[in-house]
Design an enzyme around this catalytic site. Sequence first.
Site, PDB file in Angstrom:
ATOM      1  N   LYS A   1     -33.796 -53.116  -4.215  1.00 20.71           N
ATOM      2  CA  LYS A   1     -33.575 -54.180  -5.219  1.00 20.71           C
ATOM      3  C   LYS A   1     -34.568 -55.311  -5.030  1.00 20.71           C
ATOM      4  O   LYS A   1     -35.164 -55.807  -5.992  1.00 20.71           O
ATOM      5  CB  LYS A   1     -32.159 -54.767  -5.088  1.00 20.71           C
ATOM      6  CG  LYS A   1     -31.086 -53.880  -5.651  1.00 20.71           C
ATOM      7  CD  LYS A   1     -29.726 -54.575  -5.603  1.00 20.71           C
ATOM      8  CE  LYS A   1     -28.641 -53.524  -5.645  1.00 20.71           C
ATOM      9  NZ  LYS A   1     -27.309 -54.023  -5.868  1.00 20.71           N
TER      10      LYS A   1
ATOM     11  N   ASN B   1     -15.660 -59.247  -9.898  1.00 21.47           N
ATOM     12  CA  ASN B   1     -16.721 -60.223 -10.153  1.00 21.47           C
ATOM     13  C   ASN B   1     -17.708 -59.694 -11.186  1.00 21.47           C
ATOM     14  O   ASN B   1     -17.984 -60.337 -12.196  1.00 21.47           O
ATOM     15  CB  ASN B   1     -17.428 -60.567  -8.836  1.00 21.47           C
ATOM     16  CG  ASN B   1     -18.653 -61.439  -9.062  1.00 21.47           C
ATOM     17  OD1 ASN B   1     -19.709 -60.939  -9.412  1.00 21.47           O
ATOM     18  ND2 ASN B   1     -18.511 -62.737  -8.909  1.00 21.47           N
TER      19      ASN B   1
ATOM     20  N   LYS C   1     -27.037 -55.371   4.866  1.00 24.24           N
ATOM     21  CA  LYS C   1     -25.688 -55.252   4.297  1.00 24.24           C
ATOM     22  C   LYS C   1     -24.668 -55.271   5.418  1.00 24.24           C
ATOM     23  O   LYS C   1     -24.963 -54.854   6.543  1.00 24.24           O
ATOM     24  CB  LYS C   1     -25.543 -53.943   3.522  1.00 24.24           C
ATOM     25  CG  LYS C   1     -24.412 -53.968   2.517  1.00 24.24           C
ATOM     26  CD  LYS C   1     -24.821 -54.684   1.239  1.00 24.24           C
ATOM     27  CE  LYS C   1     -23.681 -54.813   0.264  1.00 24.24           C
ATOM     28  NZ  LYS C   1     -24.158 -55.244  -1.062  1.00 24.24           N
TER      29      LYS C   1
ATOM     30  N   THR D   1     -24.694 -61.436 -11.241  1.00 27.81           N
ATOM     31  CA  THR D   1     -24.785 -59.977 -11.347  1.00 27.81           C
ATOM     32  C   THR D   1     -24.490 -59.558 -12.781  1.00 27.81           C
ATOM     33  O   THR D   1     -25.229 -58.776 -13.384  1.00 27.81           O
ATOM     34  CB  THR D   1     -23.816 -59.306 -10.355  1.00 27.81           C
ATOM     35  OG1 THR D   1     -24.136 -59.782  -9.045  1.00 27.81           O
ATOM     36  CG2 THR D   1     -23.937 -57.800 -10.384  1.00 27.81           C
TER      37      THR D   1
ATOM     38  N   LYS E   1     -31.529 -59.329   3.575  1.00 28.59           N
ATOM     39  CA  LYS E   1     -30.585 -60.025   2.696  1.00 28.59           C
ATOM     40  C   LYS E   1     -29.622 -59.026   2.119  1.00 28.59           C
ATOM     41  O   LYS E   1     -30.030 -57.960   1.671  1.00 28.59           O
ATOM     42  CB  LYS E   1     -31.399 -60.658   1.553  1.00 28.59           C
ATOM     43  CG  LYS E   1     -30.594 -61.401   0.539  1.00 28.59           C
ATOM     44  CD  LYS E   1     -30.557 -62.880   0.836  1.00 28.59           C
ATOM     45  CE  LYS E   1     -29.564 -63.630   0.001  1.00 28.59           C
ATOM     46  NZ  LYS E   1     -28.165 -63.452   0.409  1.00 28.59           N
TER      47      LYS E   1
HETATM   48  P1  NAD Z   1     -14.731 -56.876  -6.838  1.00 26.62           P
HETATM   49  O1  NAD Z   1     -14.028 -56.596  -5.578  1.00 26.62           O
HETATM   50  O2  NAD Z   1     -14.787 -58.266  -7.354  1.00 26.62           O
HETATM   51  O3  NAD Z   1     -14.113 -55.949  -8.017  1.00 26.62           O
HETATM   52  C1  NAD Z   1     -14.020 -54.566  -7.912  1.00 26.62           C
HETATM   53  C2  NAD Z   1     -13.255 -54.035  -9.132  1.00 26.62           C
HETATM   54  O4  NAD Z   1     -13.240 -52.598  -9.054  1.00 26.62           O
HETATM   55  C3  NAD Z   1     -11.803 -54.480  -9.191  1.00 26.62           C
HETATM   56  O5  NAD Z   1     -11.405 -54.659 -10.533  1.00 26.62           O
HETATM   57  C4  NAD Z   1     -11.065 -53.287  -8.581  1.00 26.62           C
HETATM   58  O6  NAD Z   1      -9.712 -53.197  -9.008  1.00 26.62           O
HETATM   59  C5  NAD Z   1     -11.894 -52.149  -9.126  1.00 26.62           C
HETATM   60  N1  NAD Z   1     -11.736 -50.919  -8.353  1.00 26.62           N
HETATM   61  C6  NAD Z   1     -11.624 -50.784  -7.006  1.00 26.62           C
HETATM   62  N2  NAD Z   1     -11.421 -49.494  -6.693  1.00 26.62           N
HETATM   63  C7  NAD Z   1     -11.456 -48.809  -7.851  1.00 26.62           C
HETATM   64  C8  NAD Z   1     -11.298 -47.451  -8.189  1.00 26.62           C
HETATM   65  N3  NAD Z   1     -11.058 -46.509  -7.252  1.00 26.62           N
HETATM   66  N4  NAD Z   1     -11.384 -47.085  -9.489  1.00 26.62           N
HETATM   67  C9  NAD Z   1     -11.604 -48.024 -10.432  1.00 26.62           C
HETATM   68  N5  NAD Z   1     -11.734 -49.325 -10.190  1.00 26.62           N
HETATM   69  C10 NAD Z   1     -11.666 -49.709  -8.912  1.00 26.62           C
HETATM   70  O7  NAD Z   1     -16.202 -56.277  -6.632  1.00 26.62           O
HETATM   71  P2  NAD Z   1     -17.553 -56.693  -7.387  1.00 26.62           P
HETATM   72  O8  NAD Z   1     -18.218 -57.751  -6.612  1.00 26.62           O
HETATM   73  O9  NAD Z   1     -17.278 -56.858  -8.831  1.00 26.62           O
HETATM   74  O10 NAD Z   1     -18.414 -55.356  -7.143  1.00 26.62           O
HETATM   75  C11 NAD Z   1     -18.250 -54.202  -7.967  1.00 26.62           C
HETATM   76  C12 NAD Z   1     -19.478 -53.322  -7.783  1.00 26.62           C
HETATM   77  O11 NAD Z   1     -20.648 -54.064  -8.125  1.00 26.62           O
HETATM   78  C13 NAD Z   1     -19.693 -52.840  -6.340  1.00 26.62           C
HETATM   79  O12 NAD Z   1     -20.293 -51.571  -6.350  1.00 26.62           O
HETATM   80  C14 NAD Z   1     -20.679 -53.858  -5.808  1.00 26.62           C
HETATM   81  O13 NAD Z   1     -21.418 -53.373  -4.706  1.00 26.62           O
HETATM   82  C15 NAD Z   1     -21.545 -54.057  -7.029  1.00 26.62           C
HETATM   83  N6  NAD Z   1     -22.310 -55.292  -6.974  1.00 26.62           N
HETATM   84  C16 NAD Z   1     -21.694 -56.510  -6.913  1.00 26.62           C
HETATM   85  C17 NAD Z   1     -22.479 -57.649  -6.826  1.00 26.62           C
HETATM   86  C18 NAD Z   1     -21.874 -59.021  -6.808  1.00 26.62           C
HETATM   87  O14 NAD Z   1     -22.647 -59.983  -6.812  1.00 26.62           O
HETATM   88  N7  NAD Z   1     -20.572 -59.158  -6.806  1.00 26.62           N
HETATM   89  C19 NAD Z   1     -23.873 -57.544  -6.811  1.00 26.62           C
HETATM   90  C20 NAD Z   1     -24.454 -56.288  -6.901  1.00 26.62           C
HETATM   91  C21 NAD Z   1     -23.663 -55.159  -6.988  1.00 26.62           C
END
Ligand code: NAD
Length: 416
Positions: A96, A223, A108, A192, A72
Amino acid sequence: MTQTENRNVLHATQIVIKEALGKLGFGDDMYELLKEPLRLLTVRIPVRMDDGTMRMFTGYRAQHNDAVGPTKGGVRFHPDVTEDEVKALSIWMSLKCGIVNLPYGGGKGGIICDPRQMSFRELERLSRGYVRAISQMVGPSKDIPAPDVMTNAQIMAWMMDEYSRIREFDAPGFITGKPLVLGGSHGRETATAKGVTIMIDQALKKRGKEVAGAKVIVQGFGNAGSFLAKFMHEAGAVVVGISDAYGALYDEQGLDIEELLDRRDSFGTVTKLFKSTITNAELLVKPCDILVPAAIENQITIDNAAHIQAGIVVEAANGPTTLEATNILTERDVLLVPDVLASAGGVVVSYFEWVQNNQGYYWTEQEVAAKLQEVMENAFENVYNIHKTRQVNMRLAAYMAGVRKVAEASRYRGWV
Ligand code: NAD
């Protein structure tokens, strides 16, 4: 840099996996099994662009280990996706799932692309092409994708539709993070961030502090980051800093979170609308009580770890802190809630979504929230106890909690 630092997320993960397995009494053979995914498929996806040209995209799907159950994990759309990153992300998913005790192994996926430069229809064709390319390897009881960086419920809907067409049956359990009308779960979009707020509450309790009035910086406004800023604001914390890929905003009196949420775009970009921004690097070392990296990898490093002012760091992003920086924060008595624990709320509610799809029976928002709360609190307590009783840092404690299940399942199956 004054000393060398390991910024390859796969190598860094392997170092901690090895240490965790050693602490649990597993031998080198188990490390050999778990240090890499069992399967990695690389695909090339032809996509007809709106201007009539054909473009090739490279994508990956990694399955770390399926001893516990189907694998997953999310699918990431980003120009910087690499094979090593996808491999590391699949290992983290195994950890996780072990930490929050789900019947899954880790998987992934990723596609090297920039969705910000693509039209809606180009994204649809790419999403469908990816599913056609990996369809033999995935399925509701095999490997279940979900959203990650720059993928969302719409993309999940296209992917599910493509899979259902190929298989010629309705298959909502093929993918999670779907829109509600297509079998999504209440609470998945915010899961999350909800999980991270539960981690912040637990960490504050351990430090004898309260959320009301606590100053919070959130790096990333997508997100994970934007919902987190919203929940912290609603809980009475003062969100003093946020950022996106283009810059950061900081105000020690607190930012207008509602306005920022209102004005951000679907990729989590908002700082472009402001004239006086600071850099992400400047934001991370600004005064605050709680720092939440919620963007990308390798943000807290030996260059800034000694200057972080927060007493609590909660990793919503995957891999935001290097191992060397983890040591510096631990020595400085910063309470670090590591990624494999802190961001597990997403996969927990993904699991709830899959269970509901399998049952054909759907839960209320309150049921989802209560179950998530219980799972995340137990997971925090377990990791914190390992940290205290085994005298290891929180990251190693989380790895020990996470790797045990997949290692034991692999041993029972006779793989090692
Ligand atoms: P997203 O694409 O919705 O948002 C990413 C954010 O980070 C945006 O605001 C973007 O502008 C910013 N960003 C991108 N590059 C950047 C940089 N160089 N410096 C600063 N900011 C930057 O992604 P998300 O889903 O919110 O995921 C963010 C993190 O959380 C990732 O590491 C992801 O793996 C982790 N994560 C997300 C989920 C989920 O359910 N969405 C679950 C577990 C972990």
